[in-house]
Scaffold this motif. Sequence first.
Motif, PDB file in Angstrom:
ATOM      1  N   GLU A 296       0.830  -1.207   0.000  1.00 23.81           N
ATOM      2  CA  GLU A 296       0.000   0.000   0.000  1.00 23.81           C
ATOM      3  C   GLU A 296       0.865   1.258   0.000  1.00 23.81           C
ATOM      4  O   GLU A 296       0.571   2.225  -0.709  1.00 23.81           O
ATOM      5  N   ALA A 297       1.947   1.251   0.767  1.00 23.33           N
ATOM      6  CA  ALA A 297       2.849   2.406   0.821  1.00 23.33           C
ATOM      7  C   ALA A 297       3.516   2.634  -0.534  1.00 23.33           C
ATOM      8  O   ALA A 297       3.657   3.782  -0.991  1.00 23.33           O
ATOM      9  N   VAL A 298       3.914   1.573  -1.203  1.00 25.44           N
ATOM     10  CA  VAL A 298       4.529   1.690  -2.530  1.00 25.44           C
ATOM     11  C   VAL A 298       3.520   2.260  -3.520  1.00 25.44           C
ATOM     12  O   VAL A 298       3.837   3.152  -4.313  1.00 25.44           O
ATOM     13  N   THR A 299       2.298   1.765  -3.463  1.00 27.10           N
ATOM     14  CA  THR A 299       1.252   2.260  -4.366  1.00 27.10           C
ATOM     15  C   THR A 299       1.004   3.744  -4.143  1.00 27.10           C
ATOM     16  O   THR A 299       0.892   4.519  -5.107  1.00 27.10           O
ATOM     17  N   ARG A 300       0.939   4.172  -2.885  1.00 24.65           N
ATOM     18  CA  ARG A 300       0.739   5.597  -2.581  1.00 24.65           C
ATOM     19  C   ARG A 300       1.901   6.435  -3.140  1.00 24.65           C
ATOM     20  O   ARG A 300       1.685   7.512  -3.701  1.00 24.65           O
ATOM     21  N   ALA A 301       3.123   5.938  -2.992  1.00 25.23           N
ATOM     22  CA  ALA A 301       4.288   6.660  -3.495  1.00 25.23           C
ATOM     23  C   ALA A 301       4.252   6.740  -5.015  1.00 25.23           C
ATOM     24  O   ALA A 301       4.563   7.788  -5.601  1.00 25.23           O
ATOM     25  N   GLN A 302       3.859   5.656  -5.673  1.00 23.73           N
ATOM     26  CA  GLN A 302       3.777   5.659  -7.132  1.00 23.73           C
ATOM     27  C   GLN A 302       2.762   6.687  -7.610  1.00 23.73           C
ATOM     28  O   GLN A 302       3.016   7.433  -8.557  1.00 23.73           O
ATOM     29  N   VAL A 303       1.622   6.750  -6.953  1.00 23.14           N
ATOM     30  CA  VAL A 303       0.586   7.726  -7.318  1.00 23.14           C
ATOM     31  C   VAL A 303       1.098   9.139  -7.089  1.00 23.14           C
ATOM     32  O   VAL A 303       0.923  10.028  -7.928  1.00 23.14           O
ATOM     33  N   ARG A 304       1.740   9.365  -5.954  1.00 25.55           N
ATOM     34  CA  ARG A 304       2.223  10.693  -5.607  1.00 25.55           C
ATOM     35  C   ARG A 304       3.249  11.216  -6.614  1.00 25.55           C
ATOM     36  O   ARG A 304       3.285  12.403  -6.927  1.00 25.55           O
ATOM     37  N   TYR A 305       4.097  10.352  -7.138  1.00 25.22           N
ATOM     38  CA  TYR A 305       5.192  10.792  -7.998  1.00 25.22           C
ATOM     39  C   TYR A 305       4.963  10.559  -9.483  1.00 25.22           C
ATOM     40  O   TYR A 305       5.809  10.913 -10.302  1.00 25.22           O
ATOM     41  N   THR A 306       3.822  10.012  -9.863  1.00 25.30           N
ATOM     42  CA  THR A 306       3.530   9.776 -11.268  1.00 25.30           C
ATOM     43  C   THR A 306       3.489  11.100 -12.016  1.00 25.30           C
ATOM     44  O   THR A 306       2.857  12.060 -11.583  1.00 25.30           O
ATOM     45  N   GLY A 307       4.203  11.154 -13.146  1.00 30.05           N
ATOM     46  CA  GLY A 307       4.193  12.344 -13.986  1.00 30.05           C
ATOM     47  C   GLY A 307       5.144  13.436 -13.543  1.00 30.05           C
ATOM     48  O   GLY A 307       5.290  14.444 -14.239  1.00 30.05           O
ATOM     49  N   LYS A 308       5.785  13.287 -12.424  1.00 32.43           N
ATOM     50  CA  LYS A 308       6.723  14.315 -11.951  1.00 32.43           C
ATOM     51  C   LYS A 308       8.109  14.051 -12.524  1.00 32.43           C
ATOM     52  O   LYS A 308       8.512  12.916 -12.716  1.00 32.43           O
ATOM     53  N   THR A 309       8.820  15.127 -12.784  1.00 36.48           N
ATOM     54  CA  THR A 309      10.174  15.024 -13.308  1.00 36.48           C
ATOM     55  C   THR A 309      11.147  15.475 -12.226  1.00 36.48           C
ATOM     56  O   THR A 309      10.927  16.495 -11.571  1.00 36.48           O
ATOM     57  N   PHE A 310      12.200  14.720 -12.077  1.00 38.14           N
ATOM     58  CA  PHE A 310      13.197  15.040 -11.066  1.00 38.14           C
ATOM     59  C   PHE A 310      14.526  15.320 -11.749  1.00 38.14           C
ATOM     60  O   PHE A 310      14.889  14.687 -12.733  1.00 38.14           O
ATOM     61  N   SER A 311      15.251  16.292 -11.215  1.00 39.41           N
ATOM     62  CA  SER A 311      16.534  16.661 -11.803  1.00 39.41           C
ATOM     63  C   SER A 311      17.585  15.606 -11.479  1.00 39.41           C
ATOM     64  O   SER A 311      17.482  14.875 -10.505  1.00 39.41           O
ATOM     65  N   ASP A 312      18.599  15.584 -12.328  1.00 39.93           N
ATOM     66  CA  ASP A 312      19.727  14.693 -12.117  1.00 39.93           C
ATOM     67  C   ASP A 312      20.663  15.352 -11.110  1.00 39.93           C
ATOM     68  O   ASP A 312      21.153  16.466 -11.338  1.00 39.93           O
ATOM     69  N   SER A 313      20.925  14.715 -10.018  1.00 41.59           N
ATOM     70  CA  SER A 313      21.726  15.307  -8.947  1.00 41.59           C
ATOM     71  C   SER A 313      23.221  15.036  -9.099  1.00 41.59           C
ATOM     72  O   SER A 313      24.008  15.412  -8.233  1.00 41.59           O
ATOM     73  N   THR A 314      23.612  14.416 -10.181  1.00 40.49           N
ATOM     74  CA  THR A 314      25.019  14.055 -10.372  1.00 40.49           C
ATOM     75  C   THR A 314      25.942  15.260 -10.260  1.00 40.49           C
ATOM     76  O   THR A 314      26.968  15.213  -9.572  1.00 40.49           O
ATOM     77  N   GLU A 315      25.594  16.347 -10.936  1.00 39.90           N
ATOM     78  CA  GLU A 315      26.446  17.544 -10.899  1.00 39.90           C
ATOM     79  C   GLU A 315      26.525  18.126  -9.493  1.00 39.90           C
ATOM     80  O   GLU A 315      27.584  18.562  -9.052  1.00 39.90           O
ATOM     81  N   LEU A 316      25.421  18.146  -8.769  1.00 41.24           N
ATOM     82  CA  LEU A 316      25.430  18.657  -7.399  1.00 41.24           C
ATOM     83  C   LEU A 316      26.338  17.823  -6.503  1.00 41.24           C
ATOM     84  O   LEU A 316      27.086  18.357  -5.675  1.00 41.24           O
ATOM     85  N   ILE A 317      26.300  16.522  -6.682  1.00 41.20           N
ATOM     86  CA  ILE A 317      27.150  15.630  -5.879  1.00 41.20           C
ATOM     87  C   ILE A 317      28.621  15.865  -6.207  1.00 41.20           C
ATOM     88  O   ILE A 317      29.465  15.943  -5.317  1.00 41.20           O
ATOM     89  N   ARG A 318      28.934  16.011  -7.513  1.00 43.44           N
ATOM     90  CA  ARG A 318      30.323  16.277  -7.921  1.00 43.44           C
ATOM     91  C   ARG A 318      30.828  17.572  -7.288  1.00 43.44           C
ATOM     92  O   ARG A 318      31.941  17.638  -6.784  1.00 43.44           O
ATOM     93  N   GLU A 319      30.001  18.611  -7.371  1.00 40.52           N
ATOM     94  CA  GLU A 319      30.392  19.899  -6.802  1.00 40.52           C
ATOM     95  C   GLU A 319      30.647  19.791  -5.306  1.00 40.52           C
ATOM     96  O   GLU A 319      31.604  20.348  -4.779  1.00 40.52           O
ATOM     97  N   ASP A 320      29.791  19.070  -4.634  1.00 44.94           N
ATOM     98  CA  ASP A 320      29.931  18.908  -3.181  1.00 44.94           C
ATOM     99  C   ASP A 320      31.214  18.157  -2.839  1.00 44.94           C
ATOM    100  O   ASP A 320      31.909  18.484  -1.885  1.00 44.94           O
ATOM    101  N   ARG A 321      31.535  17.136  -3.611  1.00 49.08           N
ATOM    102  CA  ARG A 321      32.750  16.346  -3.361  1.00 49.08           C
ATOM    103  C   ARG A 321      34.020  17.152  -3.603  1.00 49.08           C
ATOM    104  O   ARG A 321      35.041  16.921  -2.978  1.00 49.08           O
ATOM    105  N   GLU A 322      33.960  18.085  -4.542  1.00 51.20           N
ATOM    106  CA  GLU A 322      35.139  18.882  -4.877  1.00 51.20           C
ATOM    107  C   GLU A 322      35.443  19.952  -3.840  1.00 51.20           C
ATOM    108  O   GLU A 322      36.515  20.539  -3.847  1.00 51.20           O
ATOM    109  N   GLN A 323      34.522  20.227  -2.943  1.00 51.33           N
ATOM    110  CA  GLN A 323      34.730  21.274  -1.937  1.00 51.33           C
ATOM    111  C   GLN A 323      35.668  20.820  -0.859  1.00 51.33           C
ATOM    112  O   GLN A 323      35.853  19.765  -0.485  1.00 51.33           O
TER     113      GLN A 323
END
Length: 84
Positions: A57-84
């Motif tokens: 049930e929790a997985v189903t609720r999460a799937q409904v909540r996030y359906t159609g949403k686009t999320f940014s790629d955090s790779t660049e943010l992680i790289r920047e953080d590691r370089e600090q």
Amino acid sequence: MAQILVDNLDPIILKKLETLAKQHGRSLQEELKHILRQAAETATHYHTGGNMEKAREAVTRAQVRYTGKTFSDSTELIREDREQ
């Protein structure tokens, strides 16, 4: 009932277990049984996933909540953080 013998138990660990038992108002043997019971129940719950129906049930609720949403790629943010 089964008995368990623990060889070469670190004296510091034994002292800590005795202190725990005293704090909980139990004998050392009762404290050890309590700790083992908790560990076994936790492991069983973890490995069986607990209540699978609630998990689904929790997985189903999460799937409904996030359906159609686009999320940014955090790779660049992680790289920047590691370089600090």
